[in-house]
Scaffold this motif. Structure first.
Motif, PDB file in Angstrom:
ATOM      1  N   ASP A  51       3.407   5.655  17.173  1.00  0.00           N
ATOM      2  CA  ASP A  51       3.289   7.079  17.521  1.00  0.00           C
ATOM      3  C   ASP A  51       4.189   7.960  16.655  1.00  0.00           C
ATOM      4  OD1 ASP A  51       1.462   6.567  19.644  1.00  0.00           O
ATOM      5  OD2 ASP A  51       3.142   5.968  20.917  1.00  0.00           O
ATOM      6  N   VAL A  52       4.132   7.732  15.336  1.00  0.00           N
ATOM      7  CA  VAL A  52       4.901   8.544  14.399  1.00  0.00           C
ATOM      8  C   VAL A  52       3.940   9.177  13.394  1.00  0.00           C
ATOM      9  CG1 VAL A  52       6.982   7.137  14.655  1.00  0.00           C
ATOM     10  CG2 VAL A  52       5.323   6.578  12.861  1.00  0.00           C
ATOM     11  N   PRO A  53       4.336  10.298  12.780  1.00  0.00           N
ATOM     12  CA  PRO A  53       3.414  10.980  11.875  1.00  0.00           C
ATOM     13  C   PRO A  53       3.371  10.406  10.458  1.00  0.00           C
ATOM     14  CG  PRO A  53       5.395  12.292  12.169  1.00  0.00           C
ATOM     15  CD  PRO A  53       5.528  11.122  13.093  1.00  0.00           C
ATOM     16  N   PHE A  54       4.391   9.611  10.093  1.00  0.00           N
ATOM     17  CA  PHE A  54       4.472   9.161   8.702  1.00  0.00           C
ATOM     18  C   PHE A  54       4.764   7.654   8.639  1.00  0.00           C
ATOM     19  CE2 PHE A  54       6.274  13.479   8.950  1.00  0.00           C
ATOM     20  CZ  PHE A  54       5.349  14.171   8.172  1.00  0.00           C
ATOM     21  N   SER A  55       4.238   7.051   7.567  1.00  0.00           N
ATOM     22  CA  SER A  55       4.524   5.647   7.305  1.00  0.00           C
ATOM     23  C   SER A  55       4.263   5.388   5.834  1.00  0.00           C
ATOM     24  CB  SER A  55       3.642   4.739   8.171  1.00  0.00           C
ATOM     25  OG  SER A  55       3.891   3.378   7.887  1.00  0.00           O
ATOM     26  N   LYS A  56       4.949   4.384   5.280  1.00  0.00           N
ATOM     27  CA  LYS A  56       4.725   4.071   3.867  1.00  0.00           C
ATOM     28  C   LYS A  56       5.041   2.605   3.578  1.00  0.00           C
ATOM     29  CE  LYS A  56       9.205   6.071   2.437  1.00  0.00           C
ATOM     30  NZ  LYS A  56       9.477   6.906   3.626  1.00  0.00           N
ATOM     31  N   VAL A  57       4.375   2.088   2.541  1.00  0.00           N
ATOM     32  CA  VAL A  57       4.627   0.750   2.025  1.00  0.00           C
ATOM     33  C   VAL A  57       5.245   0.911   0.644  1.00  0.00           C
ATOM     34  CG1 VAL A  57       3.625  -1.462   1.366  1.00  0.00           C
ATOM     35  CG2 VAL A  57       2.650  -0.183   3.284  1.00  0.00           C
ATOM     36  N   CYS A  58       6.461   0.365   0.476  1.00  0.00           N
ATOM     37  CA  CYS A  58       7.188   0.489  -0.786  1.00  0.00           C
ATOM     38  C   CYS A  58       7.207  -0.864  -1.504  1.00  0.00           C
ATOM     39  CB  CYS A  58       8.618   0.961  -0.538  1.00  0.00           C
ATOM     40  SG  CYS A  58       8.725   2.540   0.329  1.00  0.00           S
ATOM     41  N   ARG A  59       6.826  -0.851  -2.767  1.00  0.00           N
ATOM     42  CA  ARG A  59       6.813  -2.082  -3.572  1.00  0.00           C
ATOM     43  C   ARG A  59       8.070  -2.165  -4.433  1.00  0.00           C
ATOM     44  NH1 ARG A  59       4.993  -2.913  -8.789  1.00  0.00           N
ATOM     45  NH2 ARG A  59       3.939  -0.860  -8.789  1.00  0.00           N
ATOM     46  N   TYR A  60       8.685  -3.345  -4.426  1.00  0.00           N
ATOM     47  CA  TYR A  60       9.886  -3.552  -5.240  1.00  0.00           C
ATOM     48  C   TYR A  60       9.502  -3.801  -6.690  1.00  0.00           C
ATOM     49  CZ  TYR A  60      14.010  -5.826  -7.199  1.00  0.00           C
ATOM     50  OH  TYR A  60      15.075  -6.158  -8.001  1.00  0.00           O
ATOM     51  N   ARG A  61      10.186  -3.100  -7.606  1.00  0.00           N
ATOM     52  CA  ARG A  61       9.987  -3.306  -9.045  1.00  0.00           C
ATOM     53  C   ARG A  61      11.278  -3.896  -9.598  1.00  0.00           C
ATOM     54  NH1 ARG A  61       7.539   2.023 -11.725  1.00  0.00           N
ATOM     55  NH2 ARG A  61       9.642   2.789 -11.219  1.00  0.00           N
ATOM     56  N   SER A  62      11.209  -5.167 -10.007  1.00  0.00           N
ATOM     57  CA  SER A  62      12.424  -5.869 -10.416  1.00  0.00           C
ATOM     58  C   SER A  62      13.027  -5.308 -11.692  1.00  0.00           C
ATOM     59  CB  SER A  62      12.129  -7.366 -10.580  1.00  0.00           C
ATOM     60  OG  SER A  62      11.089  -7.573 -11.525  1.00  0.00           O
ATOM     61  N   ASP A  63      12.202  -4.948 -12.662  1.00  0.00           N
ATOM     62  CA  ASP A  63      12.738  -4.444 -13.929  1.00  0.00           C
ATOM     63  C   ASP A  63      13.515  -3.146 -13.724  1.00  0.00           C
ATOM     64  OD1 ASP A  63      11.634  -6.576 -15.225  1.00  0.00           O
ATOM     65  OD2 ASP A  63       9.867  -5.483 -15.937  1.00  0.00           O
ATOM     66  N   VAL A 111       6.676   3.979  -3.785  1.00  0.00           N
ATOM     67  CA  VAL A 111       5.758   4.206  -2.670  1.00  0.00           C
ATOM     68  C   VAL A 111       4.352   3.843  -3.143  1.00  0.00           C
ATOM     69  CG1 VAL A 111       4.846   5.840  -0.997  1.00  0.00           C
ATOM     70  CG2 VAL A 111       7.216   6.057  -1.767  1.00  0.00           C
ATOM     71  N   GLU A 112       3.860   2.691  -2.685  1.00  0.00           N
ATOM     72  CA  GLU A 112       2.564   2.179  -3.120  1.00  0.00           C
ATOM     73  C   GLU A 112       1.415   2.750  -2.278  1.00  0.00           C
ATOM     74  OE1 GLU A 112       0.561   0.165  -5.978  1.00  0.00           O
ATOM     75  OE2 GLU A 112       2.734   0.092  -5.788  1.00  0.00           O
ATOM     76  N   ALA A 113       1.682   2.977  -1.000  1.00  0.00           N
ATOM     77  CA  ALA A 113       0.669   3.523  -0.088  1.00  0.00           C
ATOM     78  C   ALA A 113       1.393   4.184   1.076  1.00  0.00           C
ATOM     79  CB  ALA A 113      -0.266   2.426   0.418  1.00  0.00           C
ATOM     80  N   GLY A 114       0.693   5.094   1.758  1.00  0.00           N
ATOM     81  CA  GLY A 114       1.347   5.778   2.870  1.00  0.00           C
ATOM     82  C   GLY A 114       0.355   6.496   3.759  1.00  0.00           C
ATOM     83  N   HIS A 115       0.915   7.079   4.819  1.00  0.00           N
ATOM     84  CA  HIS A 115       0.106   7.833   5.782  1.00  0.00           C
ATOM     85  C   HIS A 115       0.869   9.093   6.171  1.00  0.00           C
ATOM     86  CE1 HIS A 115      -2.515   8.738   9.176  1.00  0.00           C
ATOM     87  NE2 HIS A 115      -1.424   8.932   9.901  1.00  0.00           N
ATOM     88  N   PRO A 171       0.613  15.457  -0.956  1.00  0.00           N
ATOM     89  CA  PRO A 171       0.345  14.933  -2.304  1.00  0.00           C
ATOM     90  C   PRO A 171       1.624  14.886  -3.130  1.00  0.00           C
ATOM     91  CG  PRO A 171      -1.345  16.510  -1.671  1.00  0.00           C
ATOM     92  CD  PRO A 171      -0.296  16.587  -0.607  1.00  0.00           C
ATOM     93  N   GLY A 172       1.755  13.853  -3.940  1.00  0.00           N
ATOM     94  CA  GLY A 172       2.920  13.721  -4.799  1.00  0.00           C
ATOM     95  C   GLY A 172       3.923  12.697  -4.327  1.00  0.00           C
ATOM     96  N   VAL A 173       3.819  12.249  -3.081  1.00  0.00           N
ATOM     97  CA  VAL A 173       4.763  11.259  -2.568  1.00  0.00           C
ATOM     98  C   VAL A 173       4.330   9.854  -2.967  1.00  0.00           C
ATOM     99  CG1 VAL A 173       5.760  10.209  -0.501  1.00  0.00           C
ATOM    100  CG2 VAL A 173       5.515  12.700  -0.651  1.00  0.00           C
ATOM    101  N   ILE A 174       3.072   9.520  -2.675  1.00  0.00           N
ATOM    102  CA  ILE A 174       2.560   8.193  -3.015  1.00  0.00           C
ATOM    103  C   ILE A 174       2.472   8.050  -4.534  1.00  0.00           C
ATOM    104  CG2 ILE A 174       0.591   6.622  -2.811  1.00  0.00           C
ATOM    105  CD1 ILE A 174      -0.020   7.971  -0.132  1.00  0.00           C
ATOM    106  N   GLY A 175       2.993   6.944  -5.038  1.00  0.00           N
ATOM    107  CA  GLY A 175       3.005   6.705  -6.473  1.00  0.00           C
ATOM    108  C   GLY A 175       4.326   7.016  -7.124  1.00  0.00           C
TER     109      GLY A 175
END
Length: 408
Positions: A48-60, A66-70, A74-78
């Motif tokens: 029951d929250v308005p926001f969520s995101k999946v963050c991918r780790y980049r080792s280099d 932010v790979e995907a979100g809800h 615009p501008g946050v994902i990616g």
């Protein structure tokens, strides 16, 4: 029953249904971005929250993207959300491997937050790591709220369980991508073979023989794998997810028949689970007898979920590996009131098959998951494999869910 207790029970049931539904979606969908986006949406809805995101780790870069979100503008994902260190909530979760809970970011001055947090009015967050077995974690699953929120253990367990299912989907997607890459490489080898045929016929005859035999073997394996992937039933890499989702769905089904309480009789549930496990196995299992002997035992929802997955994994392991001749017996047993061990119960899963030796560094996902779940519920596990295989799990059976208010 107080209204807040009823609301909590309904929320738990809705969360379990969300995990089951997402797992079914992941079985059918081959696009990883769509899976991640759906995961973000379901997590936001489940808590029951308005926001969520999946963050991918980049080792280099040692950062989290932010790979995907809800729910985001615009501008946050990616874009990068933070460094993979303790300067941010998600970085802290990634580094420590433990859930990071920030009920009120306004009171925490140690974090360096990106500008879009303020733009969206983010006040509270919960982050859990997306662990991938025997590999570096994929990243972090985070839910965000623009109001102050005190999250409880059930919320953390839901998000952690969801992250585990998501990790399996991510790992399976990586395997599928590897298969597709291998096909392209094999096609390139075929083209190279044709070029060599034009240049040197003598050399080409030998190459043609060797490459043809290898291609027939590899193409046969890959075609079967890809055919399974395109089919709704899924390919072998997805069967583990299907089994765990099935187990969670059985918990949900059992709770619906238990007058919507937050506890259930584990004996009734595990008997039903064993019947279904016998029916969904691959191959001919008519000569393998699965029995379940248990005492009535009311357990908390989280305990039932973990134990159900444990039973499903160990029983399936016996079906898959214990009976090369196709006949034998598997026995599931549950007893409480163990002598000398007050407040604990014993679950055993055994077979009279060829025995099982757990190899150090084994890649077998099921056994590793079983051990993690036993640790999660505060239990102990022991394996004896001399005449068949016997897994013994002891676990606490204290008064379930004391953190929820009780009816007056």
């Amino acid at each position: 029953m107080p209204d807040n207790t009823i609301a909590r029970v309904h929320k738990l049931l809705r969360q379990q249904a969300a995990i089951a539904s997402f797992g079914s979606f992941a079985l059918r969908e081959g696009d990883l971005h769509k899976i991640l986006t759906e995961a973000a949406r379901v997590c936001a809805s489940g808590l029951d929250v308005p926001f969520s995101k999946v963050c991918r780790y980049r080792s280099d870069e040692n950062d989290l993207l932010v790979e995907a979100g809800h729910g985001w503008k615009p501008g946050v994902i990616g874009n990068v959300v933070s460094r993979a260190d303790e300067s941010s909530p998600q970085g802290r979760a990634f580094i420590t491997g433990e859930p990071s809970i920030s009920n009120d970011l306004r009171k925490d001055t140690t974090f360096k937050l990106p500008a879009f947090y303020a733009e969206h009015g983010i006040i509270s967050t919960v982050d859990v790591v997306i662990h991938i077995k025997d590999n570096q974690p994929y990243g972090v699953l985070e839910i965000d709220n623009n109001v102050q929120q005190d999250y409880d253990q059930h919320d953390i367990d839901f998000l952690t369980g969801f992250a585990n299912v998501l990790a399996e989907a991510v790992a399976t997607s990586a395997r599928i991508e590897l298969l597709q890459t291998t096909i392209l490489q094999m096609k390139a080898l075929v083209e190279e073979k044709d070029r060599l045929l034009d240049q040197k016929k003598v050399l080409a005859e030998e190459l043609q023989h060797r490459v043809r035999n290898n291609l027939q073997l590899i193409y046969g394996m890959l075609t079967k794998q890809l055919d399974d992937t395109s089919d709704e039933s899924g390919q072998r890499g997805l069967r583990a997810i299907a089994r765990r989702v099935f187990t969670l769905a059985k918990v949900y089904e059992n709770l619906l028949g238990a007058e919507m309480t937050h506890t259930t009789d584990f004996c009734v549930y595990v008997k039903s689970l064993c019947v279904n496990l016998a029916e969904i196995q691959d191959g001919n299992t008519d000569n393998i007898d699965l029995t379940c002997d248990c005492e009535s035992m009311t357990l908390d929802l989280d305990m039932v979920t973990a134990l159900g997955i444990i039973v499903a994994e160990l029983v399936t392991n016996s079906y898959d590996h214990a009976f090369p001749a196709g006949n034998g017996a598997i026995a599931v047993s549950l007893i409480g009131g163990i002598a000398g061990m007050p407040g604990r119960a014993r679950l055993t899963v055994g077979d009279d098959g060829t025995g099982f030796v757990e190899k150090i560094g084994s890649k077998r996902h099921g056994v590793g998951l079983v051990r993690r779940l036993v640790e999660q519920i505060g239990g102990d596990i022991n394996l004896v494999s001399d005449q068949g295989t016997l897994w013994t799990i002891t676990f606490p059976i204290a008064t379930p869910s004391t953190d929820l208010p009780q009816a007056a």
